[in-house]
Structures are given as structure tokens and as C-alpha cells.
Write an enzyme that holds these catalytic residues in place. Structure first.
Site, PDB file in Angstrom:
ATOM      1  N   GLY A   1     -14.417 -25.521   8.129  1.00 44.28           N
ATOM      2  CA  GLY A   1     -14.117 -24.814   9.360  1.00 44.28           C
ATOM      3  C   GLY A   1     -12.765 -25.200   9.917  1.00 44.28           C
ATOM      4  O   GLY A   1     -12.088 -26.108   9.428  1.00 44.28           O
ATOM      5  N   VAL A   2     -12.380 -24.525  11.002  1.00 46.60           N
ATOM      6  CA  VAL A   2     -11.053 -24.733  11.579  1.00 46.60           C
ATOM      7  C   VAL A   2     -10.935 -26.096  12.249  1.00 46.60           C
ATOM      8  O   VAL A   2      -9.892 -26.753  12.175  1.00 46.60           O
ATOM      9  CB  VAL A   2     -10.710 -23.594  12.566  1.00 46.60           C
ATOM     10  CG1 VAL A   2     -11.682 -23.552  13.739  1.00 46.60           C
ATOM     11  CG2 VAL A   2      -9.276 -23.714  13.064  1.00 46.60           C
ATOM     12  N   ASP A   3     -11.990 -26.564  12.896  1.00 45.17           N
ATOM     13  CA  ASP A   3     -11.914 -27.832  13.631  1.00 45.17           C
ATOM     14  C   ASP A   3     -11.642 -29.009  12.694  1.00 45.17           C
ATOM     15  O   ASP A   3     -10.750 -29.833  12.949  1.00 45.17           O
ATOM     16  CB  ASP A   3     -13.209 -28.075  14.414  1.00 45.17           C
ATOM     17  CG  ASP A   3     -13.379 -27.116  15.573  1.00 45.17           C
ATOM     18  OD1 ASP A   3     -12.371 -26.760  16.191  1.00 45.17           O
ATOM     19  OD2 ASP A   3     -14.520 -26.724  15.852  1.00 45.17           O
ATOM     20  N   SER A   4     -12.409 -29.116  11.627  1.00 39.99           N
ATOM     21  CA  SER A   4     -12.234 -30.254  10.727  1.00 39.99           C
ATOM     22  C   SER A   4     -10.898 -30.189  10.000  1.00 39.99           C
ATOM     23  O   SER A   4     -10.298 -31.222   9.699  1.00 39.99           O
ATOM     24  CB  SER A   4     -13.386 -30.336   9.728  1.00 39.99           C
ATOM     25  OG  SER A   4     -13.453 -29.175   8.916  1.00 39.99           O
TER      26      SER A   4
ATOM     27  N   CYS B   1     -28.210 -34.973  11.785  1.00 39.96           N
ATOM     28  CA  CYS B   1     -27.208 -34.973  10.714  1.00 39.96           C
ATOM     29  C   CYS B   1     -26.058 -35.907  11.062  1.00 39.96           C
ATOM     30  O   CYS B   1     -25.574 -36.659  10.204  1.00 39.96           O
ATOM     31  CB  CYS B   1     -26.689 -33.553  10.489  1.00 39.96           C
ATOM     32  SG  CYS B   1     -25.525 -33.387   9.118  1.00 39.96           S
TER      33      CYS B   1
ATOM     34  N   LEU C   1     -18.955 -32.329   2.177  1.00 36.36           N
ATOM     35  CA  LEU C   1     -20.313 -32.775   1.895  1.00 36.36           C
ATOM     36  C   LEU C   1     -21.140 -31.614   1.363  1.00 36.36           C
ATOM     37  O   LEU C   1     -21.337 -30.618   2.064  1.00 36.36           O
ATOM     38  CB  LEU C   1     -20.963 -33.340   3.152  1.00 36.36           C
ATOM     39  CG  LEU C   1     -20.167 -34.431   3.890  1.00 36.36           C
ATOM     40  CD1 LEU C   1     -20.953 -34.917   5.098  1.00 36.36           C
ATOM     41  CD2 LEU C   1     -19.827 -35.583   2.955  1.00 36.36           C
TER      42      LEU C   1
ATOM     43  N   CYS D   1     -28.127 -24.573   9.638  1.00 39.31           N
ATOM     44  CA  CYS D   1     -27.489 -24.244   8.368  1.00 39.31           C
ATOM     45  C   CYS D   1     -28.463 -24.136   7.219  1.00 39.31           C
ATOM     46  O   CYS D   1     -28.235 -23.385   6.266  1.00 39.31           O
ATOM     47  CB  CYS D   1     -26.394 -25.256   8.053  1.00 39.31           C
ATOM     48  SG  CYS D   1     -27.002 -26.917   7.649  1.00 39.31           S
TER      49      CYS D   1
ATOM     50  N   GLY E   1     -14.030 -33.130  13.077  1.00 40.60           N
ATOM     51  CA  GLY E   1     -13.533 -32.147  14.028  1.00 40.60           C
ATOM     52  C   GLY E   1     -14.404 -31.980  15.252  1.00 40.60           C
ATOM     53  O   GLY E   1     -14.305 -30.951  15.936  1.00 40.60           O
TER      54      GLY E   1
ATOM     55  N   MET F   1     -14.430 -32.698   5.864  1.00 41.34           N
ATOM     56  CA  MET F   1     -13.930 -31.332   5.993  1.00 41.34           C
ATOM     57  C   MET F   1     -15.057 -30.354   5.680  1.00 41.34           C
ATOM     58  O   MET F   1     -15.469 -30.189   4.540  1.00 41.34           O
ATOM     59  CB  MET F   1     -12.730 -31.132   5.068  1.00 41.34           C
ATOM     60  CG  MET F   1     -11.601 -32.122   5.343  1.00 41.34           C
ATOM     61  SD  MET F   1     -10.139 -31.888   4.321  1.00 41.34           S
ATOM     62  CE  MET F   1      -9.468 -30.364   5.025  1.00 41.34           C
TER      63      MET F   1
END
Length: 362
Positions: free
Chosen positions: A10-13, A101, A32, A193, A125, A7
Site C-alpha cells: 500500500g501507499v503508507d508502507s 496481527c 509478509l 483480509c 506505515g 511493505m
């Protein structure tokens, strides 16, 4: 199954984890922590891996009523993603850190740890479809992430779940709102990131130091300008070259190649970017290694165009001969090989681009 939901905040995960719960799996959420100093990574809508993201992930897990943990992966992330990113630029290549990653962190270190703890799979996600070991493009082609997942080995795909591959991004947001997830309207992350201010050139300068060299014209060999570090350039780049004078015909110049040994950046006209043969090493095949040439489609960078090609496997990689020339193909990027399919192109494998050349006469 016992499933570990990665998770990100964000919205997707969050929706992927929710769907895993709905499917009857025993789901545990994990966020993570990828930086020893999360404040050094991006905040708000500009990226991921921040303290804000950790809190958003925890709130989503609370809504789903699942256990939630934070795993410190900062050391692995620095070594396998950030240091690799810096080393690749220093060698004159253009890496994709999101791809690395996925390969080294999410589906190597995390999956290995999850299996050691008794989990059967890791759910994320990502927008891609996976069924019986076959990885396909997402139905939402604008959000398709099969390119950055094509580095996964068959055994890693066997431990992965991508519940969002049959759903568009707008549908994911609507579902998150119905479920009461606060991240329903959270903007997507962008860029890299671990570069907090978005200044890749500045980040590399701090990591590698200044290394002045020449910017050279490909046709005449004339020195057109100077640079502070060849790592600040990538093949196909047009802006920010800092040239002292225009081309004789007034047309813009583009970066054609980067030579770290001589510390030179070579520039020329846009036509000189055209290539029809791509060579790559470090192949990963999702369903067995091919032993003969085959026709397929290839993608040469994330969200880039797709080209019809003939791929010839080699002892240590592959050679792709493109039906039409491509421009701006950068060493260090991945070439991802797809089999055309009306139900969604199937990922056959990937490799790391080492060289791109023009073999046909104009």
C-alpha cells in the site's frame, strides 16, 4: 541503523520506507505472505495480503532501490490471527484481528526475526507518532491507528518506527506521487483480509458449523426467533436479527449479549446497551504499570468515540468507570487508555474487554 521496512503493497508502507531511506538508514524491504493460498484473500481495493500487493511492494522497493524479500508467515498468521478470531467468536466475543496481527505478527514474529538477523528496528506505515518510547495519536485523527498499536510492549515499541504520524493521508498520497510510486492512488484496504468475500457470518459458519439456538427478549424472556449460530452476532447489532415479530412499542431491538453455553442471543431496546463500567484483562502498559486509580480517556473500539474515565488497575487487568455511558461495548474488543495531551493524546496501555455493565440508575 539497519531497518527492516514492512511493505504491505500500500501507499503508507511505501512512503514510510522511503522516509527511512531519506533519514540515512540502511533499509531492506520485506513483504509478509500471510496466506498459504494468496488467491483466497482479497483482491484489488477490498483488502490486503494478495499477490497483487506483493507485486506492488516489490515495485515500490525497486523505485527506492532497496533490497526486497518475501517472508512466508502463513502458518503464524493462521495460528495467531485467524484461529484466534474463530475461537473468540465461538466464545461469544468480538475480536479485532488487525490488533492481533500487530501484536503477534508484525511486532512479535517479524520483530524477533528482524533482530535475530541484525536489524535494529522495523518501520511500518501506521498512522501514529512514536518518540522516546512514547506512543501518541497521529496528527490525522481520521486515520489514527494508535488504537491497534496499543497492544505493543515497551520493548516492542523500542524496536518500532512510525514515520507517518506527523502527516495526513492526503499528504502521504501526494508525496508518493512526487516520488514516482505507482501506489500513490491505490485505495485503502478495508474489512478483514482473510475473509475473501467479506461475508464474516459465512466464514464463521464454514469454520464452526451451524449451531441453532434461541433469540430471547431481555425483558420478558420470550423466545423471539432462532439463529444458526450465536457467533454470527455481536453486541450492539441491529440489522439481520431475523425476528418474527416487532417489539410491542414498535422500536427496534439490538443484541445485548451472547451466551455460548446456552447458545442464546439476548436482544432488547437500545437503552439497555448503555454501560458505565468496563472490565478488562490481559493488560499491556507502555510505560510501567500504574498502582493507583487515575483519570484518563478511553477508546472502546477502533475508530470509536473517546470517553473520559477513571481507570482502576486490578490484579489481572483494569476497571474503567466512564463519565458518560457508552453503547455497544463488546467483550473481546480492546479498551485503550490515553492520557490527554495538547500535543496529541498519549497511549498509556490497553486491555481486552471481558464485561461491560451499567452501575448507575437511570
Amino acid at each position: 541503523m539497519r531497518v527492516l521496512a514492512a511493505m504491505s503493497g500500500g501507499v503508507d508502507s511505501a512512503v514510510a520506507a522511503a522516509r527511512a531511506v531519506d533519514a540515512g538508514h540502511d533499509v531492506t524491504g520485506v513483504h509478509l505472505a500471510l496466506s498459504a493460498n494468496p488467491q483466497a484473500y482479497r483482491t484489488g481495493a477490498r483488502g490486503c495480503c494478495t499477490l497483487e500487493d506483493s507485486r506492488d511492494a516489490r515495485r515500490a522497493a525497486d523505485v527506492l532501490d532497496i533490497p526486497f524479500y518475501v517472508w512466508d508467515m502463513a502458518e503464524e498468521f493462521r495460528e495467531d490471527v485467524v484461529d484466534d478470531f474463530v475461537a473468540e467468536y465461538a466464545a461469544g466475543r468480538t475480536p479485532n484481528p488487525c490488533l492481533r496481527c500487530n501484536e503477534k505478527i508484525k511486532f512479535a514474529a517479524v520483530l524477533d526475526r528482524a533482530r535475530a538477523l541484525g536489524f535494529d528496528a522495523v518501520v511500518t506505515g501506521h498512522h501514529a507518532r512514536l518518540s522516546d518510547g512514547v506512543l501518541r495519536r497521529s496528527v490525522d485523527l481520521a486515520k489514527d491507528q494508535s488504537y491497534v498499536l496499543a497492544v505493543l510492549r515497551p520493548d516492542q515499541l523500542a524496536g518500532a518506527m512510525f514515520p507517518l504520524g506527523d502527516t495526513t493521508k492526503s499528504e502521504v498520497r501526494a508525496e508518493a506521487a512526487r516520488r514516482g510510486l505507482a501506489v500513490a492512488d491505490k485505495p485503502d484496504s478495508h474489512d478483514i483480509c482473510f475473509i475473501a468475500d467479506g461475508d464474516t457470518r459465512g466464514f464463521l459458519a464454514r469454520e464452526l458449523g451451524e449451531a441453532p439456538g434461541d433469540i430471547v427478549d431481555a425483558e420478558s424472556g420470550e423466545v423471539l426467533g432462532r439463529h444458526d449460530g450465536a457467533y454470527a452476532y455481536t453486541v450492539g447489532q441491529r440489522k439481520g436479527l431475523g425476528l418474527g415479530r416487532p417489539a410491542p412499542d414498535g422500536r427496534p431491538r439490538y443484541v445485548l449479549s451472547i451466551t455460548p453455553v446456552q447458545n442464546t442471543v439476548t436482544v432488547g431496546p437500545v437503552e439497555a446497551l448503555e454501560v458505565d463500567e468496563v472490565r478488562a484483562d490481559r493488560p499491556v502498559w507502555t510505560n510501567g504499570s500504574p498502582d493507583a486509580a487515575f483519570d484518563c480517556r478511553v477508546q472502546l473500539r477502533a475508530h470509536g468515540a473517546v470517553f473520559d474515565a477513571t481507570v482502576q488497575p486490578t490484579a489481572d487487568g483494569l476497571v474503567a468507570r466512564l463519565a458518560e455511558p457508552a453503547r455497544g461495548v463488546a467483550p473481546g474488543q480492546a479498551i485503550v487508555v490515553y492520557r490527554p495531551d495538547p500535543a496529541g493524546d498519549v497511549v498509556l496501555g490497553s486491555a481486552t474487554i471481558t464485561e461491560a455493565v451499567r452501575t448507575a440508575t437511570v
